[in-house]
Structure formats: structure tokens, C-alpha cells
Design a protein around this motif. Structure first.
Motif, mmCIF file in Angstrom:
data_model
loop_
_atom_site.group_PDB
_atom_site.id
_atom_site.type_symbol
_atom_site.label_atom_id
_atom_site.label_comp_id
_atom_site.label_asym_id
_atom_site.label_seq_id
_atom_site.Cartn_x
_atom_site.Cartn_y
_atom_site.Cartn_z
ATOM 1 N N GLY A 7 0.792 -1.230 0.000
ATOM 2 C CA GLY A 7 0.000 0.000 0.000
ATOM 3 C C GLY A 7 0.819 1.272 0.000
ATOM 4 O O GLY A 7 0.306 2.330 0.388
ATOM 5 N N ILE A 8 2.041 1.206 -0.394
ATOM 6 C CA ILE A 8 2.889 2.393 -0.436
ATOM 7 C C ILE A 8 2.938 2.896 -1.877
ATOM 8 O O ILE A 8 3.362 2.184 -2.779
ATOM 9 C CB ILE A 8 4.314 2.075 0.073
ATOM 10 C CG1 ILE A 8 4.243 1.578 1.521
ATOM 11 C CG2 ILE A 8 5.219 3.294 -0.058
ATOM 12 C CD1 ILE A 8 5.531 1.014 2.036
ATOM 13 N N ASP A 9 2.477 4.135 -2.063
ATOM 14 C CA ASP A 9 2.444 4.715 -3.399
ATOM 15 C C ASP A 9 2.685 6.210 -3.268
ATOM 16 O O ASP A 9 1.917 6.913 -2.620
ATOM 17 C CB ASP A 9 1.091 4.447 -4.049
ATOM 18 C CG ASP A 9 1.027 4.924 -5.480
ATOM 19 O OD1 ASP A 9 2.036 5.448 -5.993
ATOM 20 O OD2 ASP A 9 -0.043 4.756 -6.099
ATOM 21 N N ASN A 10 3.737 6.704 -3.842
ATOM 22 C CA ASN A 10 4.099 8.117 -3.741
ATOM 23 C C ASN A 10 3.630 8.943 -4.932
ATOM 24 O O ASN A 10 3.975 10.114 -5.038
ATOM 25 C CB ASN A 10 5.621 8.259 -3.571
ATOM 26 C CG ASN A 10 6.093 7.661 -2.261
ATOM 27 O OD1 ASN A 10 5.398 7.744 -1.256
ATOM 28 N ND2 ASN A 10 7.260 7.042 -2.271
ATOM 29 N N SER A 11 2.857 8.343 -5.815
ATOM 30 C CA SER A 11 2.382 9.105 -6.966
ATOM 31 C C SER A 11 1.323 10.119 -6.530
ATOM 32 O O SER A 11 0.692 9.980 -5.482
ATOM 33 C CB SER A 11 1.822 8.171 -8.035
ATOM 34 O OG SER A 11 0.702 7.473 -7.545
ATOM 35 N N GLU A 12 1.141 11.150 -7.359
ATOM 36 C CA GLU A 12 0.198 12.213 -7.058
ATOM 37 C C GLU A 12 -1.232 11.668 -7.068
ATOM 38 O O GLU A 12 -1.605 10.874 -7.927
ATOM 39 C CB GLU A 12 0.327 13.320 -8.098
ATOM 40 C CG GLU A 12 -0.520 14.522 -7.792
ATOM 41 C CD GLU A 12 -0.318 15.637 -8.812
ATOM 42 O OE1 GLU A 12 -1.304 16.353 -9.069
ATOM 43 O OE2 GLU A 12 0.794 15.775 -9.350
ATOM 44 N N ILE A 13 -2.033 12.126 -6.109
ATOM 45 C CA ILE A 13 -3.434 11.705 -6.024
ATOM 46 C C ILE A 13 -4.264 12.576 -6.956
ATOM 47 O O ILE A 13 -4.189 13.798 -6.915
ATOM 48 C CB ILE A 13 -3.965 11.825 -4.586
ATOM 49 C CG1 ILE A 13 -3.199 10.883 -3.680
ATOM 50 C CG2 ILE A 13 -5.457 11.549 -4.538
ATOM 51 C CD1 ILE A 13 -3.528 11.029 -2.220
ATOM 52 N N VAL A 14 -5.028 11.935 -7.811
ATOM 53 C CA VAL A 14 -5.898 12.646 -8.743
ATOM 54 C C VAL A 14 -7.342 12.356 -8.340
ATOM 55 O O VAL A 14 -7.792 11.220 -8.358
ATOM 56 C CB VAL A 14 -5.644 12.185 -10.196
ATOM 57 C CG1 VAL A 14 -6.578 12.919 -11.144
ATOM 58 C CG2 VAL A 14 -4.191 12.384 -10.578
ATOM 59 N N CYS A 15 -8.052 13.411 -7.958
ATOM 60 C CA CYS A 15 -9.453 13.262 -7.545
ATOM 61 C C CYS A 15 -10.359 13.744 -8.671
ATOM 62 O O CYS A 15 -10.219 14.862 -9.150
ATOM 63 C CB CYS A 15 -9.737 14.076 -6.295
ATOM 64 S SG CYS A 15 -8.865 13.498 -4.843
#
Length: 121
Positions: A7-15
Motif C-alpha cells: 500500500g505504499i504509493d508516492n504518486s500524485e493523487i488525482v481526484c
């Protein structure tokens, strides 16, 4: 791969905000209501809340649904398709009031009242 699996993800969150499929409110009452005029007051308040959210989302509704639940947890629900899409309180409350008259039986102990609109334009 290990980060993804944990569950580790450093990508930008796009809502991406999607349009709602329905807008509604309901209220569980602190005491049972048995008079139609008392329930009409609750429906007016719910209509004001729902139409405020409709206008905030810049939507118009084509279907109005009213839900009643008795103290025995029996649910009653009626809906009506409108001739034209609306977002004003007066129109939606008028339809909700007619739906209430169609299903309310005098003396029925109502525990919950709900109002929902859908089929947006």
C-alpha cells in the motif's frame, strides 16, 4: 513491487468528482408522529435541504421519492416522475406532499421521513 503490495504509493493523487446519482435526506424522529400536518413540516424542511444541494450542484431533478418508516420498521415509498426537471423547493415540496397524501394512513405512527430526488439534467 513490495511497496505496491504493502500500500505504499508516492504518486500524485488525482481526484475526479463525479456527478451524484441522487440527492436525498431523511430524519429519524425522536418520537413517533401520527398527524399528517406534522409530517408535512418535516417534508418541507427536507425539501429545503435537498433543493439547496441540487442548486449547489447546479442540477435539476426529474423524479421525487418520499419514504416513510413506521415504528414497526415497515417501509412505505412512493415516487413520481415530473413533467419537467426542477430544482426549486416549492415544486419539489408540492410533489412530496401529494406523495405523502397517497400513502399516509391517519394514525399511522411514523418514525422516519425521507425525501430523495434523482434523474438529473
Amino acid at each position: 513491487m513490495w511497496e505496491y503490495a504493502n500500500g505504499i504509493d508516492n504518486s500524485e493523487i488525482v481526484c475526479k468528482r463525479e456527478r451524484p446519482k441522487s440527492i436525498g435526506n431523511s430524519v429519524t424522529l425522536p418520537q413517533d408522529l401520527r398527524r399528517e400536518d406534522e409530517i408535512q413540516k418535516i417534508l418541507l424542511t427536507l425539501a429545503e435541504q435537498v433543493t439547496y444541494r441540487l442548486r449547489k450542484e447546479n442540477l435539476l431533478a426529474n423524479v421525487v421519492n418520499v419514504q416513510l418508516r413506521t415504528k414497526e420498521f415497515k417501509d412505505f415509498s412512493h415516487q413520481r416522475k415530473l413533467d419537467f426537471a426542477v430544482s426549486n423547493t416549492k415544486e419539489i415540496y408540492s410533489v412530496a406532499e401529494k406523495l405523502l397524501k397517497d400513502m399516509f394512513i391517519s394514525g399511522m405512527a411514523i418514525r422516519l421521513v425521507g425525501l430523495t430526488v434523482r434523474k438529473f439534467k
